[in-house]
Design an enzyme around this catalytic site. Structure first.
Site, mmCIF file in Angstrom:
data_model
loop_
_atom_site.group_PDB
_atom_site.id
_atom_site.type_symbol
_atom_site.label_atom_id
_atom_site.label_comp_id
_atom_site.label_asym_id
_atom_site.label_seq_id
_atom_site.Cartn_x
_atom_site.Cartn_y
_atom_site.Cartn_z
ATOM 1 C CE LYS A 1 10.366 0.893 -28.180
ATOM 2 N NZ LYS A 1 10.838 2.266 -28.314
ATOM 3 N NE ARG B 1 -2.342 1.199 -1.011
ATOM 4 C CZ ARG B 1 -3.531 0.840 -1.504
ATOM 5 N NH1 ARG B 1 -4.612 1.360 -1.020
ATOM 6 N NH2 ARG B 1 -3.629 -0.062 -2.462
ATOM 7 C CB THR B 2 3.754 3.336 -3.742
ATOM 8 O OG1 THR B 2 3.402 2.349 -2.773
ATOM 9 C CG2 THR B 2 5.207 3.733 -3.579
ATOM 10 N NE ARG C 1 5.319 -0.638 -6.177
ATOM 11 C CZ ARG C 1 4.221 -0.616 -5.420
ATOM 12 N NH1 ARG C 1 3.071 -1.022 -5.910
ATOM 13 N NH2 ARG C 1 4.274 -0.186 -4.180
ATOM 14 C CG HIS D 1 7.094 -1.021 -0.472
ATOM 15 N ND1 HIS D 1 7.446 0.275 -0.798
ATOM 16 C CD2 HIS D 1 5.762 -1.124 -0.727
ATOM 17 C CE1 HIS D 1 6.366 0.909 -1.239
ATOM 18 N NE2 HIS D 1 5.334 0.091 -1.208
HETATM 19 N N1 CP Z 1 1.156 -0.322 0.067
HETATM 20 C C1 CP Z 1 1.400 -0.202 -1.265
HETATM 21 O O1 CP Z 1 2.524 -0.300 -1.741
HETATM 22 O O2 CP Z 1 0.285 0.044 -2.009
HETATM 23 P P1 CP Z 1 0.278 0.218 -3.590
HETATM 24 O O3 CP Z 1 0.671 -1.112 -4.186
HETATM 25 O O4 CP Z 1 -1.131 0.614 -3.929
HETATM 26 O O5 CP Z 1 1.278 1.275 -3.937
#
Ligand code: CP
Length: 311
Positions: free
Chosen positions: A88, A58-59, A109, A137
């Site tokens: 590395k 999703r993100t 991320r 998040h």
């Molecule tokens: N909700 C969420 O962060 O989903 P993903 O890990 O698929 O990005």
């Protein structure tokens, strides 16, 4: 607001989000969803780097779709732990210093809790934390709170129940730090013994005199909850398989439990789900987790537009 950066500069922690900033993001997200074509050039000529050291559906894809719909270009490192020079031994600080030379914004991320704070030391373009270890998040909180605002018409005076892995998950923290800013909200936390709410979040709620209770059974909270936020037990964060097995499968939202909920309650989940919401619950009108995932696109478009305008 402590020493956090302005939400108009970087998106690092959800504590940055003021009610005024949230209103601006949500109103713009509504405008974009009503008329996306009007914003098709908002990022024209801009390059956004998406740097993902952990898996995502999703993100990453909603950010990349958002950038494309706004007319921007994406440069991407999926699986950056192996496919970037991190493999590395390059540090986060050096990687971010370099990417700042190639991109106008960075979406990252990372598996370390403090990765985006480390990146702040060397970043010279807006940085968006797309999930950092067990800690936060923040753009998930934006879309979660936007979904509550749209579905309930308010983000105040709500009983919010968060169920699942509150120790290893990061979406609970980001959501609660935001909702705790609004008057009248109270919280229930339902978690396995080895996945209880983090001490830092508990202390924050106590210091700010926000009412909360910890429970062991969904049945304790199901009939009074306004917003039920289910979460997955984060298997990938358990070093010991036995500890995961102790926590897994304890809390499953069945159709029978959903039928006991208030008529105007809503059910959210950041997704992906494993087994914590029975598929048969998807048909209930209170189940809003797929709308919530869709809202991620509009909210991320709005955030990108606001950061591009201000930087
Ligand atoms: N909700 C969420 O962060 O989903 P993903 O890990 O698929 O990005």
């Amino acid at each position: 607001m402590g020493n956090y950066p302005s939400p108009y500069t970087h998106t690092i922690l959800s504590q940055q989000f003021t009610p005024e900033f949230l209103k601006e993001v949500f109103e713009l997200a509504d405008k974009i969803r009503a008329n996306p074509k009007e914003y098709q050039d908002a990022l024209r000529g801009k390059v956004v780097a998406t740097l993902f050291y952990e898996p995502s559906t999703r993100t990453r894809l909603s950010f990349e779709s958002a950038i494309a719909k706004l007319g921007g270009a994406v440069i991407s490192t999926e699986n950056a732990r192996e496919a970037s020079s991190a493999s590395k031994g390059e540090t986060i600080e050096d990687t971010i210093r370099i990417i700042s030379m190639y991109a106008d914004m960075i979406v990252m991320r990372h598996y370390e809790d403090d990765a985006s704070l480390k990146a702040l030391a060397t970043v010279s373009v807006p940085l968006i934390n797309a999930g950092s270890g067990r800690s936060q998040h923040p753009t998930q909180a934006l879309l979660d709170v936007y979904t509550i605002w749209r579905e309930r018409g308010t983000v105040e005076d709500l009983e919010i129940s968060v169920v699942g892995d509150l120790l290893n998950g990061r979406t609970c923290d980001s959501l609660v730090y935001v909702l705790a800013k609004f008057p009248g909200n109270t919280f229930n936390f339902v978690a396995p013994d080895n996945c209880s709410l983090k001490e830092g979040l508990k202390e924050h709620l106590e210091e700010n005199k926000v009412e909360f209770k910890e429970h062991k059974a969904i049945e304790d909270i199901i009939e009074t909850t306004d917003v039920l936020y289910m979460t997955r037990v984060q298997k990938e964060r358990f070093g010991d398989e036995k500890e995961y097995e102790k926590a897994a499968g304890q809390y499953i939202l069945t159709k029978g439990l959903v039928e006991r909920m208030k008529k105007d309650a809503i059910i959210l989940h950041p997704l992906p789900r494993v087994d914590e919401i029975a598929v048969e619950a998807d048909l209930d009108s209170r189940a809003k987790y797929f709308e919530q995932a869709q809202n991620g696109l509009w909210v991320r478009m709005a955030l990108l537009v606001i950061l591009a305008r201000r930087n």
